[in-house]
Design a protein around this motif. Structure first.
Motif, short mmCIF file in Angstrom:
data_model
loop_
_atom_site.label_atom_id
_atom_site.label_comp_id
_atom_site.label_asym_id
_atom_site.label_seq_id
_atom_site.Cartn_x
_atom_site.Cartn_y
_atom_site.Cartn_z
N ARG A 10 10.75 3.94 -14.66
CA ARG A 10 9.55 3.21 -15.08
C ARG A 10 9.92 1.85 -15.67
N GLU A 11 11.05 1.80 -16.35
CA GLU A 11 11.50 0.54 -16.95
C GLU A 11 12.05 -0.42 -15.90
N TYR A 12 12.47 0.12 -14.77
CA TYR A 12 13.03 -0.68 -13.67
C TYR A 12 12.25 -0.36 -12.40
N PRO A 13 11.05 -0.94 -12.26
CA PRO A 13 10.08 -0.45 -11.27
C PRO A 13 10.18 -1.01 -9.86
N TYR A 14 11.14 -1.89 -9.60
CA TYR A 14 11.20 -2.50 -8.27
C TYR A 14 12.36 -1.94 -7.45
N GLY A 65 0.79 -1.23 0.00
CA GLY A 65 0.00 0.00 0.00
C GLY A 65 0.82 1.27 0.00
N LYS A 66 2.14 1.14 -0.08
CA LYS A 66 3.01 2.32 -0.07
C LYS A 66 3.76 2.43 -1.40
N ARG A 67 4.26 3.60 -1.65
CA ARG A 67 5.10 3.81 -2.83
C ARG A 67 6.44 3.11 -2.62
N PHE A 68 6.87 2.33 -3.60
CA PHE A 68 8.14 1.62 -3.46
C PHE A 68 9.30 2.62 -3.41
N PRO A 69 10.22 2.45 -2.46
CA PRO A 69 11.42 3.30 -2.44
C PRO A 69 12.50 2.72 -3.36
N PHE A 70 13.49 3.52 -3.66
CA PHE A 70 14.66 3.10 -4.44
C PHE A 70 14.28 2.48 -5.79
N VAL A 71 13.28 3.08 -6.43
CA VAL A 71 12.91 2.68 -7.79
C VAL A 71 13.80 3.42 -8.77
N ILE A 72 14.36 2.70 -9.73
CA ILE A 72 15.28 3.31 -10.68
C ILE A 72 14.54 4.14 -11.72
#
Length: 222
Positions: free
Chosen positions: A47-51, A38-45
């Motif tokens: 849109r192409e690398y979304p995790y 339910g939260k925004r993922f941190p340390f996202v690179i």
């Protein structure tokens, strides 16, 4: 200072490049959903690398999820990844000091009376710092640095610091990145490694934009 330019010395970037290359993302996706439901993922690179980049480390993921073995892990991670602390770590690294040194007094104050699991906690903190520094384009340098806690030549008292020695880091250059790139045999992995490191070294990842570590003079935070 000589950087340790071996691909297996990286904790997350190489693993991320390989996972995106082969499309094996289910495990890191599940980790992210468990930790950040339910939260925004941190340390996202991007849109192409979304995790979250840090969750490509199985060891760090185990720390953050392993409440029984690492009861303070999430709180320590939040502390280390606070914007002001990342600015401090990068600033002291740029003057060839250790990232752990600047956070040592903070952890000394927090754990000075807690003698339980001291070495495992220090190792956990050190590894978390390594992950953060790698996410911002820094690699380990060979050898450890002793942390000087003396106040001055005529003062026998010592400043409190949680660490006696720590790993040194240095900013990865394009040439050094290319040395690592040459160690990758698979063309798809190499392509993703190049794309990810290009974004990190240029400061253009989504998380670097959010942290905006150069939005104020680094020394203002020290």
């Amino acid at each position: 200072m000589i950087n340790d330019l071996k691909l297996d010395k990286l904790s997350v970037i190489g693993r991320a490049a390989e996972a995106y290359a082969i499309g094996d993302l289910s495990e890191v996706k599940q980790r992210a959903e468990r930790l950040y439901l339910g939260k925004r993922f941190p340390f996202v690179i991007s849109r192409e690398y979304p995790y979250p980049l840090h969750l490509f480390s199985p060891r760090l993921s185990a720390m953050l999820e392993g409440v029984a073995s690492y009861p303070d892990a999430q709180k320590i991670w939040e502390l280390i990844t606070a914007r002001e602390n990342i600015i401090k770590m990068i600033s002291v690294t740029e003057i060839k000091r250790t990232a752990a040194e600047i956070l040592g007094p903070l952890f000394q104050n927090k754990y000075s009376d807690n003698k339980d699991r001291v070495m495992p906690r220090k190792q956990m903190i050190g590894y978390m710092i390594k992950i953060v520094m790698e996410c911002f384009g820094f690699t380990t340098s060979r050898g450890r640095m002793q942390i000087d806690t003396t106040r001055g030549p005529d003062d026998s008292a010592r400043r409190a610091n949680y660490f006696k020695s720590a790993t040194r880091y240095a900013k990865m250059t394009i040439d050094e990145r290319d040395v690592l790139l040459e160690q990758i045999g698979n063309a798809d992995v190499k392509r993703h490694f190049l794309a990810i490191t290009d974004l990190i070294l240029a400061g253009r990842t989504e998380y670097q934009k959010i942290y905006n570590i150069h939005g104020l003079t680094n020394w203002d935070s020290l």
